[in-house]
Design a protein around this motif. Structure first.
Motif, PDB file in Angstrom:
ATOM      1  N   ILE A 165       0.839  -1.205   0.000  1.00 20.52           N
ATOM      2  CA  ILE A 165       0.000   0.000   0.000  1.00 20.52           C
ATOM      3  C   ILE A 165       0.873   1.253   0.000  1.00 20.52           C
ATOM      4  CG2 ILE A 165      -1.579   1.366   1.412  1.00 20.52           C
ATOM      5  CD1 ILE A 165      -2.988  -0.921   0.057  1.00 20.52           C
ATOM      6  N   TYR A 166       1.895   1.267   0.838  1.00 17.82           N
ATOM      7  CA  TYR A 166       2.703   2.476   1.016  1.00 17.82           C
ATOM      8  C   TYR A 166       3.827   2.572  -0.020  1.00 17.82           C
ATOM      9  CZ  TYR A 166      -0.289   2.551   4.953  1.00 17.82           C
ATOM     10  OH  TYR A 166      -1.429   2.554   5.710  1.00 17.82           O
ATOM     11  N   ILE A 167       4.223   1.431  -0.567  1.00 16.33           N
ATOM     12  CA  ILE A 167       5.192   1.451  -1.668  1.00 16.33           C
ATOM     13  C   ILE A 167       4.556   2.057  -2.917  1.00 16.33           C
ATOM     14  CG2 ILE A 167       6.545   0.028  -3.247  1.00 16.33           C
ATOM     15  CD1 ILE A 167       6.880  -1.983  -0.904  1.00 16.33           C
ATOM     16  N   PHE A 168       3.382   1.549  -3.281  1.00 24.80           N
ATOM     17  CA  PHE A 168       2.732   2.021  -4.507  1.00 24.80           C
ATOM     18  C   PHE A 168       2.117   3.404  -4.330  1.00 24.80           C
ATOM     19  CE2 PHE A 168       3.119  -2.467  -5.497  1.00 24.80           C
ATOM     20  CZ  PHE A 168       3.551  -2.410  -6.812  1.00 24.80           C
ATOM     21  N   GLN A 169       1.745   3.734  -3.120  1.00 19.09           N
ATOM     22  CA  GLN A 169       1.265   5.092  -2.866  1.00 19.09           C
ATOM     23  C   GLN A 169       2.371   6.099  -3.158  1.00 19.09           C
ATOM     24  OE1 GLN A 169      -1.434   6.060   0.589  1.00 19.09           O
ATOM     25  NE2 GLN A 169       0.395   7.069   1.316  1.00 19.09           N
ATOM     26  N   ALA A 170       3.580   5.788  -2.729  1.00 19.47           N
ATOM     27  CA  ALA A 170       4.724   6.663  -3.022  1.00 19.47           C
ATOM     28  C   ALA A 170       5.054   6.659  -4.508  1.00 19.47           C
ATOM     29  CB  ALA A 170       5.933   6.215  -2.203  1.00 19.47           C
ATOM     30  N   HIS A 171       4.957   5.478  -5.128  1.00 19.94           N
ATOM     31  CA  HIS A 171       5.297   5.331  -6.548  1.00 19.94           C
ATOM     32  C   HIS A 171       4.413   6.211  -7.431  1.00 19.94           C
ATOM     33  CE1 HIS A 171       6.689   3.439 -10.224  1.00 19.94           C
ATOM     34  NE2 HIS A 171       5.469   3.041 -10.521  1.00 19.94           N
ATOM     35  N   TYR A 180      -2.701   4.758   7.712  1.00 17.88           N
ATOM     36  CA  TYR A 180      -1.767   5.702   8.333  1.00 17.88           C
ATOM     37  C   TYR A 180      -1.725   7.033   7.586  1.00 17.88           C
ATOM     38  CZ  TYR A 180       2.597   7.509  10.264  1.00 17.88           C
ATOM     39  OH  TYR A 180       3.538   8.292  10.872  1.00 17.88           O
ATOM     40  N   SER A 181      -1.806   6.992   6.272  1.00 13.19           N
ATOM     41  CA  SER A 181      -1.663   8.221   5.472  1.00 13.19           C
ATOM     42  C   SER A 181      -2.779   9.222   5.747  1.00 13.19           C
ATOM     43  CB  SER A 181      -1.630   7.881   3.980  1.00 13.19           C
ATOM     44  OG  SER A 181      -0.541   7.029   3.695  1.00 13.19           O
ATOM     45  N   SER A 182      -3.999   8.729   5.881  1.00 16.60           N
ATOM     46  CA  SER A 182      -5.133   9.619   6.132  1.00 16.60           C
ATOM     47  C   SER A 182      -5.514   9.654   7.610  1.00 16.60           C
ATOM     48  CB  SER A 182      -6.352   9.170   5.328  1.00 16.60           C
ATOM     49  OG  SER A 182      -6.797   7.893   5.765  1.00 16.60           O
ATOM     50  N   GLU A 198      -0.498 -14.047  -0.222  1.00 18.11           N
ATOM     51  CA  GLU A 198      -0.423 -12.600  -0.337  1.00 18.11           C
ATOM     52  C   GLU A 198      -0.107 -11.964   1.013  1.00 18.11           C
ATOM     53  OE1 GLU A 198      -3.740 -10.890  -2.483  1.00 18.11           O
ATOM     54  OE2 GLU A 198      -4.078 -12.779  -3.525  1.00 18.11           O
ATOM     55  N   ALA A 199       0.181 -10.670   0.977  1.00 17.82           N
ATOM     56  CA  ALA A 199       0.471  -9.939   2.219  1.00 17.82           C
ATOM     57  C   ALA A 199      -0.686 -10.054   3.199  1.00 17.82           C
ATOM     58  CB  ALA A 199       0.761  -8.472   1.899  1.00 17.82           C
ATOM     59  N   ASP A 200      -1.926 -10.053   2.683  1.00 19.75           N
ATOM     60  CA  ASP A 200      -3.099 -10.195   3.549  1.00 19.75           C
ATOM     61  C   ASP A 200      -3.031 -11.499   4.345  1.00 19.75           C
ATOM     62  OD1 ASP A 200      -3.830  -7.910   2.251  1.00 19.75           O
ATOM     63  OD2 ASP A 200      -5.744  -8.654   1.515  1.00 19.75           O
ATOM     64  N   LYS A 259      -4.755   0.588   4.012  1.00 17.00           N
ATOM     65  CA  LYS A 259      -6.004   1.228   3.610  1.00 17.00           C
ATOM     66  C   LYS A 259      -6.896   0.233   2.883  1.00 17.00           C
ATOM     67  CE  LYS A 259      -5.714   4.292   0.348  1.00 17.00           C
ATOM     68  NZ  LYS A 259      -5.240   5.469  -0.421  1.00 17.00           N
ATOM     69  N   ASP A 260      -6.457  -1.030   2.792  1.00 15.19           N
ATOM     70  CA  ASP A 260      -7.200  -2.066   2.080  1.00 15.19           C
ATOM     71  C   ASP A 260      -8.380  -2.535   2.929  1.00 15.19           C
ATOM     72  OD1 ASP A 260      -8.151  -4.236   0.704  1.00 15.19           O
ATOM     73  OD2 ASP A 260      -6.223  -5.261   0.535  1.00 15.19           O
ATOM     74  N   LYS A 261      -9.585  -2.288   2.451  1.00 16.40           N
ATOM     75  CA  LYS A 261     -10.782  -2.625   3.221  1.00 16.40           C
ATOM     76  C   LYS A 261     -10.917  -4.121   3.467  1.00 16.40           C
ATOM     77  CE  LYS A 261     -14.077  -3.174  -0.601  1.00 16.40           C
ATOM     78  NZ  LYS A 261     -13.014  -3.498  -1.571  1.00 16.40           N
ATOM     79  N   ASP A 262     -10.341  -4.962   2.608  1.00 14.47           N
ATOM     80  CA  ASP A 262     -10.455  -6.416   2.781  1.00 14.47           C
ATOM     81  C   ASP A 262      -9.948  -6.862   4.149  1.00 14.47           C
ATOM     82  OD1 ASP A 262     -11.214  -6.186   0.189  1.00 14.47           O
ATOM     83  OD2 ASP A 262      -9.565  -7.330  -0.670  1.00 14.47           O
TER      84      ASP A 262
END
Length: 312
Positions: free
Chosen positions: A15-21, A158-160, A114-116, A140-143
């Motif tokens: 989530i935080y890797i691709f958010q930065a990307h 964490y971001s929001s 998966e990470a989940d 931020k993944d609702k799953d």
């Protein structure tokens, strides 16, 4: 067994890797102009997060299964909207995994799960070791709401700075966290290319799961489906019958594995001791930044963040 109430932070790295990307506000390049925003942003997130929370127990869960995990064997359509990372992004993803060890952070990845599933299995493991454990999932993944088991646990974007606790989840979705795989089994999840049952959206799914415990109970009581006090129930039982395999497949795809038994997967037997945070290696961290050829300004920024963390 621990006698106090431990807090365990479980971080969904992707989530935080691709958010930065993809963020226009995060820019970092190497000395030749190559993209480093994903790696820079992830390291910055980690150091700021550690300084803010000062955790004792933590694990970082990475996604490496991509198109090769067990869910892809169940359904070729699963996450078929994703693209494999190019050479540059793959290099950065490897760096994101490597830097966790340098910073003393326990991290796990799998080619099958998966990470989940890593997060779910770790949460299950620490709860079995100490039933009073507070599990805090950083994503931020609702799953991942399906892993919230008690009022003390929460899913933290964490971001929001948005925190979803047990009551928040019930209020938002109208179902309990443990019903969430059934909920997604009915409505589907377009983000992961899970189809669900055609014609069933959140309103009908919520009504069904407030009346019946899960999909099994729904199918055991199809004669009662038409009695639900919502619009459009006349043909609902027929729709459910016609799409029964799809409903069960969708639920299976949406269900997080919490008891990975595979001996090759080290997270399956992780303990509190495995999740203790170590001391960052400042020398190796500096060498790491040089190896990836960060520009001086970004290198100094990250070293300053680490120094601030270590000085507290």
């Amino acid at each position: 067994m621990l006698n106090h109430q431990p807090q365990v932070y479980l971080v969904d790295a992707s989530i935080y890797i691709f958010q930065a990307h993809f963020s226009p506000s995060v820019e970092s390049f190497d000395e030749k102009g190559g993209e480093l925003s994903a790696l820079f942003g992830f390291i910055q997130f980690l150091l700021q997060f550690l300084r803010r929370t000062k955790p004792t127990y933590l694990a970082i869960a990475h996604d490496e299964s991509l198109f090769y995990g067990f869910r892809h064997e169940l359904s070729p359509e699963y996450k078929s909207n994703r693209e494999l990372p190019d050479e540059n992004l793959e290099m950065q993803l490897n760096g994101c995994t490597e830097v966790c060890g340098i910073l003393g952070l326990p991290s796990y990845a799998s080619k099958v799960y998966e990470a989940d599933d890593i997060i779910g299995t770790l949460a299950n493991s620490v709860r079995n070791a100490n039933s009073s454990t507070q599990v805090i999932i950083i994503s931020k993944d609702k799953d991942l709401v399906q892993l919230i088991e008690s009022e003390q646990d929460y899913l933290w974007d964490y971001s929001s700075n948005r925190r979803r606790q047990l009551n928040d989840i019930i209020e938002e979705f109208g179902v309990t966290p443990w019903q969430f795989p059934d909920y997604l089994g009915l409505i589907g999840d377009s983000v992961d290319c899970i189809s669900g049952v055609p014609g069933i959206g959140p309103v009908k799914a919520k009504a069904l799961l407030q009346k019946f415990h899960d999909i099994d109970e729904i199918y055991a009581n199809l004669d009662s489906v038409s009695n639900l006090e919502i619009r459009g129930t006349k043909g609902l039982a027929k729709t459910l019958i016609e799409n029964r395999p799809l409903a069960y497949l969708s639920k299976q795809l949406a269900t997080i594995i919490c008891e990975v038994q595979d001996k090759e997967e080290t997270f399956g037997s992780a303990s509190f001791k495995n999740l203790e945070i170590g001391t960052p290696d400042e020398v190796k961290f500096s060498e790491f930044l040089s190896q990836y050829k960060f520009r001086e300004s970004d290198r100094n920024r990250l070293i300053s963040l680490l120094n601030n963390l270590n000085s507290e």
